[in-house]
Design an enzyme around this catalytic site. Structure first.
Site, PDB file in Angstrom:
ATOM      1  N   HIS A  88      -2.070   3.574   1.756  1.00 26.60           N
ATOM      2  CA  HIS A  88      -2.785   4.011   0.512  1.00 26.60           C
ATOM      3  C   HIS A  88      -3.343   5.878   1.601  1.00 26.60           C
ATOM      4  O   HIS A  88      -3.190   6.400   0.009  1.00 26.60           O
ATOM      5  CB  HIS A  88      -3.515   3.171   0.426  1.00 26.60           C
ATOM      6  CG  HIS A  88      -5.054   3.242   0.943  1.00 26.60           C
ATOM      7  ND1 HIS A  88      -5.848   2.935   1.764  1.00 26.60           N
ATOM      8  CD2 HIS A  88      -6.495   4.628   0.163  1.00 26.60           C
ATOM      9  CE1 HIS A  88      -6.764   2.927   2.151  1.00 26.60           C
ATOM     10  NE2 HIS A  88      -6.613   4.217   1.919  1.00 26.60           N
ATOM     11  N   ASP A 119      -1.550  -2.975   3.729  1.00 28.78           N
ATOM     12  CA  ASP A 119      -2.009  -1.276   3.669  1.00 28.78           C
ATOM     13  C   ASP A 119      -1.751  -0.958   4.901  1.00 28.78           C
ATOM     14  O   ASP A 119      -2.763  -0.445   5.627  1.00 28.78           O
ATOM     15  CB  ASP A 119      -4.016  -1.826   3.339  1.00 28.78           C
ATOM     16  CG  ASP A 119      -3.890   0.166   2.643  1.00 28.78           C
ATOM     17  OD1 ASP A 119      -3.230   0.544   2.388  1.00 28.78           O
ATOM     18  OD2 ASP A 119      -4.702   0.101   3.196  1.00 28.78           O
ATOM     19  N   GLY A 193     -12.216   9.183   3.568  1.00 32.40           N
ATOM     20  CA  GLY A 193     -11.642   9.694   4.638  1.00 32.40           C
ATOM     21  C   GLY A 193     -11.521   8.818   5.965  1.00 32.40           C
ATOM     22  O   GLY A 193     -11.441   9.174   6.955  1.00 32.40           O
ATOM     23  N   SER A 195     -10.126   5.864   5.980  1.00 34.15           N
ATOM     24  CA  SER A 195      -9.149   4.689   5.961  1.00 34.15           C
ATOM     25  C   SER A 195      -8.625   5.443   7.192  1.00 34.15           C
ATOM     26  O   SER A 195      -8.110   6.143   6.501  1.00 34.15           O
ATOM     27  CB  SER A 195      -8.919   4.998   4.279  1.00 34.15           C
ATOM     28  OG  SER A 195      -9.304   4.481   3.572  1.00 34.15           O
ATOM     29  N   GLY A 247       7.889 -22.036   1.198  1.00 34.35           N
ATOM     30  CA  GLY A 247       8.045 -22.767  -0.286  1.00 34.35           C
ATOM     31  C   GLY A 247       7.017 -23.749   0.000  1.00 34.35           C
ATOM     32  O   GLY A 247       7.335 -25.137  -1.153  1.00 34.35           O
ATOM     33  N   LEU A 250      -0.252 -23.511  -2.442  1.00 33.95           N
ATOM     34  CA  LEU A 250      -1.193 -24.412  -1.814  1.00 33.95           C
ATOM     35  C   LEU A 250      -2.843 -23.260  -2.470  1.00 33.95           C
ATOM     36  O   LEU A 250      -2.728 -22.479  -3.049  1.00 33.95           O
ATOM     37  CB  LEU A 250      -1.727 -23.916   0.092  1.00 33.95           C
ATOM     38  CG  LEU A 250      -0.570 -24.049   0.709  1.00 33.95           C
ATOM     39  CD1 LEU A 250       0.070 -23.005   0.598  1.00 33.95           C
ATOM     40  CD2 LEU A 250      -0.515 -24.986   1.596  1.00 33.95           C
TER      41      LEU A 250
END
Length: 452
Positions: A88, A119, A193, A195, A247, A250
């Site tokens: 991001h 992310d 900032g 991040s 596949g 849950l």
């Protein structure tokens, strides 16, 4: 080339457990000093409108405070300038600049790859020698461990905050954009900032990447280092993350599930509610009602923990699952496959548009490298092209936006051959609309060169 794509061999690691737990420490200056040269400030100009990227889904705070434009942090992974940060922070970037500690110069960077589900983004500095951080095994992190968060909140470079690990394995945080969540929760202050910056232990080793703050003061979230590095390695090798597919649907073990399946109250894990016919789970013999409790010998106590364990495996890998059925412990080996609908990274389409002019289709990889908008479609000239009289018409690096009136738009149903045939000029006169390196657009025309 293969050596350049082996991330694990280029990392600095220290996986020794923390010694002397409970020891009172009066200063963490050594821990901070061990990592601060590996923390960079990231400045970004975005293609997206300002109101879109300011609506930060990794800052779940009231909207009375907003981050300054384009500021984030990053963790240096390798000497040659691979830097890890948040998706991001750089999503939609028009320009990315990295600033090392104590430097007054900014270094341009390109995007190697991004993964919105976790992310995580991987950048490459275009020049310089960098100081890599020391990474450690984030699976050894426990609540109560002292941690420090570093970064550039509100543009204040090299800010350090201190706290403890409040919890691990935080998942299904409402409002966050990432769909795969396995966060370390901390009360160390994480602000806009921060991040992309490191969350470190008391020895200065990176255990996570600061990602979000949640609710109010004292709740910060970080992506565990093990998960972030696995994603970064996939991005370096493939440009995208490939995840094995089981596949099965849950759910968590709840009181209702315990009563329905007559489970012991001590059973924790992920309950199989449905298996898809013909898919790996069904082929391995898993049935609705089975409770998966471990993956390759590592315990999973919830659906979220199970899903995060599974994200570390790629299509084609075989995974051993422990599960309970009728209160009896069993195990099975499952061969994972490619997630249905997932496309392999496309090969860059390169060919000779006209005799003497080689071009490449602008694909996702090239958009990342050149920080182009996702909607930008064009051909990129790979060579200079001159007419018979020696006049330069197209310079290497120019973008070709239109060919004889046709926009450079590839339809999904086109094969490479069909697309080439659609664009290749057939008239005696070639008309091109160019976007030159300066950004200026211009129309040019010249006779179609003869085939030699």
């Amino acid at each position: 080339m293969a050596a350049a794509q082996d991330l694990a061999s280029k990392l600095r690691r220290d996986d020794a457990p923390l010694a002397n737990p409970g020891t009172v420490v009066l200063s963490y200056r050594k821990a901070v000093g061990a990592v601060r040269e590996s923390v960079v400030t990231i400045w970004v100009r975005h293609w997206k409108p300002r109101n879109e990227w300011l609506d930060d889904r990794y800052d779940l705070m009231p909207h009375d405070a907003r981050r300054p434009a384009g500021n984030g942090s990053g963790i240096v992974l390798t000497k040659d300038g691979l830097v890890m940060t948040n998706y991001h922070v750089v999503n939609g970037a028009q320009e990315i600049m990295l600033r090392a500690r104590g430097s007054t110069e900014d270094v341009p960077a390109e995007i190697v790859g991004m993964d919105g589900a976790t992310d995580v983004a991987l950048l490459r500095a275009k020049s310089g020698t960098w100081q890599p951080a020391t990474m450690t095994n984030s699976d050894g992190t426990e609540p109560g461990d002292v941690v420090l968060a570093l970064g550039s909140p509100f543009g204040l470079e090299q800010t350090v905050t201190q706290g403890i690990v409040s919890a691990t394995g935080r998942a299904e945080i409402r409002g966050l954009a990432s769909s795969l969540q396995d966060f370390i929760q901390t009360d160390a202050a994480i602000n806009p900032g921060n991040s992309g910056g490191p969350l470190i232990d008391g020895l200065g080793r990176v255990i996570g990447m600061n990602t979000a703050r949640y609710g109010g003061e004292g709740i910060g979230l970080a992506v565990p280092a093990n998960l972030a590095l696995k994603v970064a390695d996939d991005l370096l090798k493939n440009g995208q993350v490939r995840r094995g597919f089981l596949g099965a649907r849950l759910v968590d073990v709840t009181d209702d599930v315990i009563a329905e399946l007559k489970l012991g109250s001590a059973v924790k894990g992920a309950v199989v509610m449905q298996v898809e016919e013909g898919q790996p789970a069904a082929q391995a013999g898993l049935l609705p009602g089975d409770v998966i409790t471990a993956v390759n010998g590592q315990a999973v106590t919830s659906r979220a923990r199970f899903l995060m364990r599974m994200t570390t495996f790629q299509p084609g890998e075989r995974v051993k699952l422990a599960f309970t059925r009728n209160n009896k412990v069993q195990d099975v080996t499952v061969a994972l496959i490619e997630t249905p609908g997932t496309k392999s990274p496309p090969k860059t389409l390169e060919w000779e548009l006209i005799p003497g002019l080689r071009v490449a289709l602008v694909d996702e990889k090239l958009r990342n490298q050149l920080l182009l908008p996702k909607t930008f479609q064009a051909l990129r000239a790979l060579t200079d092209f001159k007419t018979a009289d020696g006049t330069l018409k197209v310079a290497a690096g120019d973008f070709i936006l239109r060919v004889n009136g046709y926009g450079v738009t590839r339809f999904l149903e086109d094969s490479d051959e069909q697309y080439l045939e659609r664009l290749r000029p057939k008239k005696p006169l070639v008309l091109l609309r160019l976007q030159q390196k300066s950004g200026a657009e211009t129309d040019i025309g010249f006779p179609l060169p003869a085939v030699k």
